[in-house]
Design an enzyme around this catalytic site. Structure first.
Site, PDB file in Angstrom:
ATOM      1  N   HIS A 193      37.741  40.291  34.748  1.00  0.00           N
ATOM      2  CA  HIS A 193      36.868  41.012  35.668  1.00  0.00           C
ATOM      3  C   HIS A 193      37.453  42.406  35.849  1.00  0.00           C
ATOM      4  CE1 HIS A 193      33.893  41.364  38.981  1.00  0.00           C
ATOM      5  NE2 HIS A 193      34.789  42.210  39.459  1.00  0.00           N
ATOM      6  N   CYS A 194      36.755  43.396  35.333  1.00  0.00           N
ATOM      7  CA  CYS A 194      37.270  44.765  35.353  1.00  0.00           C
ATOM      8  C   CYS A 194      36.766  45.483  36.599  1.00  0.00           C
ATOM      9  CB  CYS A 194      36.829  45.510  34.089  1.00  0.00           C
ATOM     10  SG  CYS A 194      37.464  47.190  33.993  1.00  0.00           S
TER      11      CYS A 194
END
Length: 233
Positions: A193-194
């Site tokens: 999850h950026c």
């Protein structure tokens, strides 16, 4: 069976009911009652996501530092086009703003595609599917309910693969699938999850993310080289 006798009825002899006109309320009588629109899947989505444009755009509820990422790109590129490009065009070549503009547009487009694209969310099990998985039958034949096993072995291409069970989505996850705690979804080929793009990186937007990283690297190197040349001249 008993014989039944049927008598033909004269329709003219039946009393004709007089229809009662509907009450008149001005312009309200011209309006027709519209049928209720069925709710779409994105309107009842169980995950922690937000939808825009009739469900065509999906973003994480916690957008992270996406505005900061977009702001840094805009400010850095804007300063480059305002202060460095005129000098370099005058002393070197007019191709510099063209190259910089192409790279800038490519970076922004791939960033938005990464942020607003479904990363590969797997749909959760229906209540019937979840009940069928969670319902276990023991060796004695008695039906009992217990948590399903955390792993299940399946044979894929003559190889035994272990599938992990997700207690939130109520299903066995395919290989390389993980549950994102921030979005509360199982994402296929989950990478991470950026927070910089404000979305998960998975099967459906990984190519956009990779293209964004590569194009941003080229844009950064190009601006750094042009600024260094400006200072040297």
């Amino acid at each position: 069976m008993k014989n039944c006798e049927y008598q033909q009825i004269d329709p003219q002899a039946l009393p004709t009911p007089t229809p009662t006109p509907p009450p008149h309320h001005g312009n309200d009588s011209d309006k027709k009652e519209e049928p209720k629109r069925p709710r779409r899947k994105w309107e009842v989505f169980p995950g922690k996501n937000r939808f825009y444009c009739e469900g065509r755009i999906i973003v994480a509820r916690q957008s992270g530092v996406l505005p900061l990422t977009l702001g840094l790109i805009l400010v850095t590129s804007g300063l480059f086009f305002i202060f460095d490009c005129p000098f370099l065009v005058k002393h070197l070549t007019s191709c510099i703003p063209v190259i910089g503009g192409v790279l800038f547009v490519f970076v922004v487009i791939t960033l938005l595609q990464t942020s607003f694209t479904d990363p590969g969310i797997l749909p959760r099990a229906t209540p019937d599917e979840a009940a069928d998985i969670e319902k276990q039958i023991d060796n004695t034949g008695n039906t009992s309910y217990r948590p399903p096993p955390r792993t299940k072995e399946v044979l894929i291409n003559q190889q035994v693969v272990k599938l992990k069970y997700c207690f939130t989505c109520k299903m066995f996850r395919p290989p390389r699938t993980s549950h994102c705690s921030l979005c509360d979804n199982c994402v296929e080929r989950f990478d991470h999850h950026c927070p910089w793009v404000g979305n998960c990186v998975g099967k459906r937007n990984y190519r956009f993310f990779y293209t964004f990283i590569v194009s941003l690297s080229f844009l950064t190197a190009f601006i750094f080289g042009c600024v260094t040349t400006h200072l040297a001249l």
